[in-house]
Design a protein around this motif. Structure first.
Motif, PDB file in Angstrom:
ATOM      1  N   ILE A  82       0.840  -1.205   0.000  1.00 19.47           N
ATOM      2  CA  ILE A  82       0.000   0.000   0.000  1.00 19.47           C
ATOM      3  C   ILE A  82       0.872   1.250   0.000  1.00 19.47           C
ATOM      4  O   ILE A  82       0.589   2.215  -0.722  1.00 19.47           O
ATOM      5  CB  ILE A  82      -0.983  -0.026   1.192  1.00 19.47           C
ATOM      6  CG1 ILE A  82      -2.025  -1.124   0.959  1.00 19.47           C
ATOM      7  CG2 ILE A  82      -1.650   1.338   1.386  1.00 19.47           C
ATOM      8  CD1 ILE A  82      -2.888  -1.447   2.165  1.00 19.47           C
TER       9      ILE A  82
ATOM     10  N   LEU B  29      -5.284  -7.612  -2.611  1.00 21.19           N
ATOM     11  CA  LEU B  29      -5.499  -6.170  -2.557  1.00 21.19           C
ATOM     12  C   LEU B  29      -6.071  -5.704  -3.884  1.00 21.19           C
ATOM     13  O   LEU B  29      -5.518  -5.999  -4.945  1.00 21.19           O
ATOM     14  CB  LEU B  29      -4.189  -5.423  -2.297  1.00 21.19           C
ATOM     15  CG  LEU B  29      -3.585  -5.527  -0.905  1.00 21.19           C
ATOM     16  CD1 LEU B  29      -2.198  -4.878  -0.880  1.00 21.19           C
ATOM     17  CD2 LEU B  29      -4.491  -4.880   0.124  1.00 21.19           C
TER      18      LEU B  29
ATOM     19  N   LEU C 159      -6.762  -2.369  -5.884  1.00 23.85           N
ATOM     20  CA  LEU C 159      -6.308  -0.979  -5.867  1.00 23.85           C
ATOM     21  C   LEU C 159      -6.890  -0.219  -7.049  1.00 23.85           C
ATOM     22  O   LEU C 159      -6.692  -0.615  -8.199  1.00 23.85           O
ATOM     23  CB  LEU C 159      -4.777  -0.923  -5.933  1.00 23.85           C
ATOM     24  CG  LEU C 159      -4.001  -1.703  -4.871  1.00 23.85           C
ATOM     25  CD1 LEU C 159      -2.509  -1.648  -5.164  1.00 23.85           C
ATOM     26  CD2 LEU C 159      -4.301  -1.163  -3.484  1.00 23.85           C
TER      27      LEU C 159
ATOM     28  N   ILE D   7      -8.735   1.464  -1.974  1.00 28.33           N
ATOM     29  CA  ILE D   7      -8.046   0.250  -1.525  1.00 28.33           C
ATOM     30  C   ILE D   7      -9.037  -0.666  -0.818  1.00 28.33           C
ATOM     31  O   ILE D   7      -9.771  -0.223   0.067  1.00 28.33           O
ATOM     32  CB  ILE D   7      -6.892   0.583  -0.554  1.00 28.33           C
ATOM     33  CG1 ILE D   7      -5.851   1.469  -1.235  1.00 28.33           C
ATOM     34  CG2 ILE D   7      -6.256  -0.706  -0.021  1.00 28.33           C
ATOM     35  CD1 ILE D   7      -4.794   2.012  -0.284  1.00 28.33           C
TER      36      ILE D   7
END
Length: 126
Positions: free
Chosen positions: A11, A105, A107, A118
């Motif tokens: 991140i 994840l 994104l 996110i």
């Protein structure tokens, strides 16, 4: 290293890429820059990983492509969309299930602030 630490670093790298490029580019631009940042931190990262699908007794090798796979465990799916939909969540969850990956994840780089783009997923089928 724990999943939490790795996802925190991913991140952080994604925010760095977004801070430098801003929103509005193609997914492929963000993918290459994020790949660069993650490799710079020493992570094993693969891109465009083919995720085969098994249907009954056949395997289809051209089913899906994972945008980035970090440390052979964390799926990263990149988007440049107005907002996430249920299909985006289903897509990453399918990748995680098919490859038996524990963390994912999602994104979205088409946001003013990346922190608003996110989503973290955990594979509950492990």
């Amino acid at each position: 290293m724990s999943y939490n630490k790795i996802t925190e670093n991913i991140i952080g790298c994604a925010i760095e890429v977004h801070r430098n490029l801003g929103p509005g580019l193609l997914e492929s631009a963000y993918q290459e820059c994020l790949l660069y940042e993650l490799k710079k931190l020493g992570y094993s990262v693969k891109k465009e990983i083919i995720q085969p699908i098994t249907y009954k007794d056949i395997t289809l090798d051209h089913g899906y492509r994972i945008d980035l796979l970090v440390e052979n465990q964390i799926v990263i799916e990149l988007k440049t969309v107005e907002k996430f939909t249920e299909v985006h969540s289903a897509q990453i969850l399918t990748y995680m299930k098919l490859g038996d990956y524990p963390i994912g994840l999602l994104l979205n780089f088409k946001t003013k602030l990346l922190k608003n783009g996110i989503k973290r997923f955990i594979n509950t089928n492990e």
